[in-house]
Design a protein around this motif. Structure first.
Motif, PDB file in Angstrom:
ATOM      1  N   GLY A 131       0.888  -1.339   0.057  1.00 26.15           N
ATOM      2  CA  GLY A 131      -0.126  -0.191  -0.182  1.00 26.15           C
ATOM      3  C   GLY A 131       0.771   1.384  -0.165  1.00 26.15           C
ATOM      4  N   LEU A 132       2.212   1.205   0.198  1.00 21.87           N
ATOM      5  CA  LEU A 132       3.080   2.165   0.032  1.00 21.87           C
ATOM      6  C   LEU A 132       3.256   2.796  -1.121  1.00 21.87           C
ATOM      7  CD1 LEU A 132       5.561   1.411   3.066  1.00 21.87           C
ATOM      8  CD2 LEU A 132       3.638   2.747   3.195  1.00 21.87           C
ATOM      9  N   SER A 133       3.366   4.102  -1.420  1.00 24.97           N
ATOM     10  CA  SER A 133       3.939   4.401  -2.884  1.00 24.97           C
ATOM     11  C   SER A 133       5.339   4.084  -3.221  1.00 24.97           C
ATOM     12  CB  SER A 133       3.751   5.979  -2.921  1.00 24.97           C
ATOM     13  OG  SER A 133       4.808   6.642  -1.986  1.00 24.97           O
ATOM     14  N   ASP A 134       5.956   4.271  -4.009  1.00 26.27           N
ATOM     15  CA  ASP A 134       7.351   3.711  -4.475  1.00 26.27           C
ATOM     16  C   ASP A 134       8.493   4.793  -3.747  1.00 26.27           C
ATOM     17  OD1 ASP A 134       6.523   1.928  -6.250  1.00 26.27           O
ATOM     18  OD2 ASP A 134       6.989   3.246  -8.102  1.00 26.27           O
ATOM     19  N   ALA A 135       8.112   5.740  -3.504  1.00 26.18           N
ATOM     20  CA  ALA A 135       8.872   6.869  -2.607  1.00 26.18           C
ATOM     21  C   ALA A 135       8.858   6.298  -1.157  1.00 26.18           C
ATOM     22  CB  ALA A 135       8.391   8.270  -2.787  1.00 26.18           C
ATOM     23  N   GLU A 136       7.592   6.159  -0.745  1.00 28.07           N
ATOM     24  CA  GLU A 136       7.486   5.545   0.582  1.00 28.07           C
ATOM     25  C   GLU A 136       8.106   4.224   0.954  1.00 28.07           C
ATOM     26  OE1 GLU A 136       2.959   7.748   1.454  1.00 28.07           O
ATOM     27  OE2 GLU A 136       3.142   5.724   0.823  1.00 28.07           O
ATOM     28  N   LEU A 137       7.998   3.516  -0.026  1.00 23.44           N
ATOM     29  CA  LEU A 137       8.659   2.046   0.060  1.00 23.44           C
ATOM     30  C   LEU A 137      10.296   2.164  -0.008  1.00 23.44           C
ATOM     31  CD1 LEU A 137       8.453  -0.986   0.443  1.00 23.44           C
ATOM     32  CD2 LEU A 137       8.414  -0.940  -2.122  1.00 23.44           C
ATOM     33  N   ALA A 138      10.636   3.074  -0.665  1.00 24.16           N
ATOM     34  CA  ALA A 138      12.159   3.261  -0.609  1.00 24.16           C
ATOM     35  C   ALA A 138      12.543   3.950   0.549  1.00 24.16           C
ATOM     36  CB  ALA A 138      12.492   4.273  -1.727  1.00 24.16           C
ATOM     37  N   GLY A 139      12.043   4.771   1.102  1.00 25.82           N
ATOM     38  CA  GLY A 139      12.259   5.171   2.582  1.00 25.82           C
ATOM     39  C   GLY A 139      12.208   4.246   3.686  1.00 25.82           C
ATOM     40  N   TRP A 140      10.973   3.236   3.582  1.00 34.35           N
ATOM     41  CA  TRP A 140      10.761   2.440   4.506  1.00 34.35           C
ATOM     42  C   TRP A 140      12.026   1.233   4.327  1.00 34.35           C
ATOM     43  CZ3 TRP A 140      10.461  -3.000   4.741  1.00 34.35           C
ATOM     44  CH2 TRP A 140      10.071  -3.515   5.816  1.00 34.35           C
ATOM     45  N   LEU A 141      12.494   1.048   3.167  1.00 33.66           N
ATOM     46  CA  LEU A 141      13.711  -0.054   2.971  1.00 33.66           C
ATOM     47  C   LEU A 141      14.908   0.520   3.520  1.00 33.66           C
ATOM     48  CD1 LEU A 141      12.611  -1.238  -0.597  1.00 33.66           C
ATOM     49  CD2 LEU A 141      12.785  -2.392   1.453  1.00 33.66           C
ATOM     50  N   ARG A 142      15.088   1.914   3.659  1.00 39.21           N
ATOM     51  CA  ARG A 142      16.487   2.491   3.862  1.00 39.21           C
ATOM     52  C   ARG A 142      16.341   2.062   5.465  1.00 39.21           C
ATOM     53  NH1 ARG A 142      15.291   6.810   0.038  1.00 39.21           N
ATOM     54  NH2 ARG A 142      14.257   7.956   1.527  1.00 39.21           N
ATOM     55  N   GLY A 143      15.540   2.224   6.222  1.00 40.41           N
ATOM     56  CA  GLY A 143      15.450   2.037   7.655  1.00 40.41           C
ATOM     57  C   GLY A 143      15.677   0.633   8.199  1.00 40.41           C
ATOM     58  N   GLN A 144      15.786  -0.599   7.240  1.00 46.11           N
ATOM     59  CA  GLN A 144      15.537  -1.729   7.454  1.00 46.11           C
ATOM     60  C   GLN A 144      17.003  -2.381   7.532  1.00 46.11           C
ATOM     61  OE1 GLN A 144      12.610  -2.864   8.369  1.00 46.11           O
ATOM     62  NE2 GLN A 144      12.310  -0.533   7.793  1.00 46.11           N
ATOM     63  N   LYS A 145      17.046  -3.311   8.640  1.00 49.47           N
ATOM     64  CA  LYS A 145      18.050  -4.335   8.649  1.00 49.47           C
ATOM     65  C   LYS A 145      17.739  -5.718   8.740  1.00 49.47           C
ATOM     66  CE  LYS A 145      20.365  -1.334  12.482  1.00 49.47           C
ATOM     67  NZ  LYS A 145      20.716  -1.188  13.736  1.00 49.47           N
ATOM     68  N   PHE A 146      17.903  -6.017   7.465  1.00 46.30           N
ATOM     69  CA  PHE A 146      17.612  -7.471   6.979  1.00 46.30           C
ATOM     70  C   PHE A 146      18.777  -8.454   7.751  1.00 46.30           C
ATOM     71  CE2 PHE A 146      16.483  -4.628   3.478  1.00 46.30           C
ATOM     72  CZ  PHE A 146      15.186  -5.114   3.271  1.00 46.30           C
ATOM     73  N   ARG A 147      17.699  -9.406   8.062  1.00 50.18           N
ATOM     74  CA  ARG A 147      18.467 -10.493   8.879  1.00 50.18           C
ATOM     75  C   ARG A 147      18.481 -11.904   8.316  1.00 50.18           C
ATOM     76  NH1 ARG A 147      15.201  -9.247  14.290  1.00 50.18           N
ATOM     77  NH2 ARG A 147      13.538  -8.872  12.665  1.00 50.18           N
ATOM     78  N   HIS A 148      19.424 -12.565   8.593  1.00 48.19           N
ATOM     79  CA  HIS A 148      19.334 -13.950   7.587  1.00 48.19           C
ATOM     80  C   HIS A 148      18.491 -15.010   8.695  1.00 48.19           C
ATOM     81  CE1 HIS A 148      21.976 -17.456   5.835  1.00 48.19           C
ATOM     82  NE2 HIS A 148      20.817 -17.427   5.621  1.00 48.19           N
TER      83      HIS A 148
END
Length: 272
Positions: A153-170
């Motif tokens: 439901g996020l726009s492309d810009a919102e999703l990009a911002g959300w992704l920048r704050g993520q710490k992906f874990r294995h």
């Protein structure tokens, strides 16, 4: 105005009463108020209002975006017992109970809170995860079907911002662990209308989810069915479980659109 005798007593906690005034200032018409708007609505000074808002923000009940404030899903922790008694929540639970009975699997409803999904309703059939899940439980959004359904439901810009704050874990050998891979998966969810997570949170788990939309089209929650993983789980989920999941989705959305449960700003502020 005549004073209330209890409010003049030593047992009355004025700061608590003022804090509750601030929380009650948020509603559907004033979902993103500024500090001045909260102060005006509550009748409190700007200084007092600011301290209360910042305290709630520190505790995780309020978030901010620029000069605006919004409630976070954590406020559900304060009122879940009451929400459980509402006809609307009962209707959502009934839809989920029917779904669970129809497919023979557990189902859950969650909202997005920052990097996590937060469970708000759950109908368990059997335990398919090593972690016991209940209302208020949190899981990393990037590795769940619930999270991906809401991220769609996020726009492309919102999703990009959300992704920048993520710490992906294995979490498992199958977990999508890069922003590029998750972005592609979210695009797929937008196109097909549902999300899946196969052995990404736990090796023995497969789940499929659909978004739940308010009357204005905004995604406010997601609904999923979780099951033990097997080689035929993906095909079974799409062919047999997805139609039942979509029936429950339509039922719950219809209830919401009649004026029921709506976690204010469930999606806003998660990508700052």
């Amino acid at each position: 105005m005549q004073s209330n005798p209890f409010e003049d007593s030593a047992d009355y906690v004025q700061s608590l009463a003022r804090g509750l005034q601030v929380l009650r200032a948020f509603d559907r018409q004033l979902a993103n108020p500024s500090l001045s708007q909260v102060a005006e609505r509550t009748g409190l000074s700007r200084a007092v209002t600011r301290r209360l808002l910042l305290t709630f923000q520190h505790l995780g009940y309020v978030g901010s975006h620029g000069r605006s404030f919004y409630l976070t899903p954590r406020v559900l922790e304060l009122g879940y017992s009451y929400l459980s008694s509402l006809d609307l929540t009962e209707l959502a639970q009934q839809s989920m109970a029917l779904l669970s009975e129809r497919v023979g699997e557990s189902c859950s409803m969650a909202v997005l809170d920052g990097s996590d999904v937060v469970y708000v309703l759950r109908v368990p059939v059997r335990r398919v995860m090593s972690v016991a899940l209940g209302v208020g439980a949190r899981l990393p959004a990037f590795a769940t079907s619930l999270g991906r359904a809401m991220l769609s439901g996020l726009s492309d810009a919102e999703l990009a911002g959300w992704l920048r704050g993520q710490k992906f874990r294995h979490l498992t050998p199958f977990t999508l662990r890069t922003a590029t891979a998750l972005k592609a998966e979210v695009r797929r969810v937008r196109e097909q209308g549902y999300a899946v997570a196969s052995r990404e949170l736990e090796v023995g788990l497969f789940s499929i989810a659909v978004p739940i939309r308010a009357g204005d089209g905004r995604i406010v929650a997601a609904l999923n069915v979780g099951m033990p993983y097997s080689d035929d789980a993906p095909a079974r989920a799409v062919k047999l479980i997805l139609p039942a999941l979509q029936d429950a989705q339509r039922s719950i959305e219809h209830t919401i659109q009649r004026g029921g449960w709506q976690p204010h700003m469930a999606m806003q502020g998660v990508y700052e």
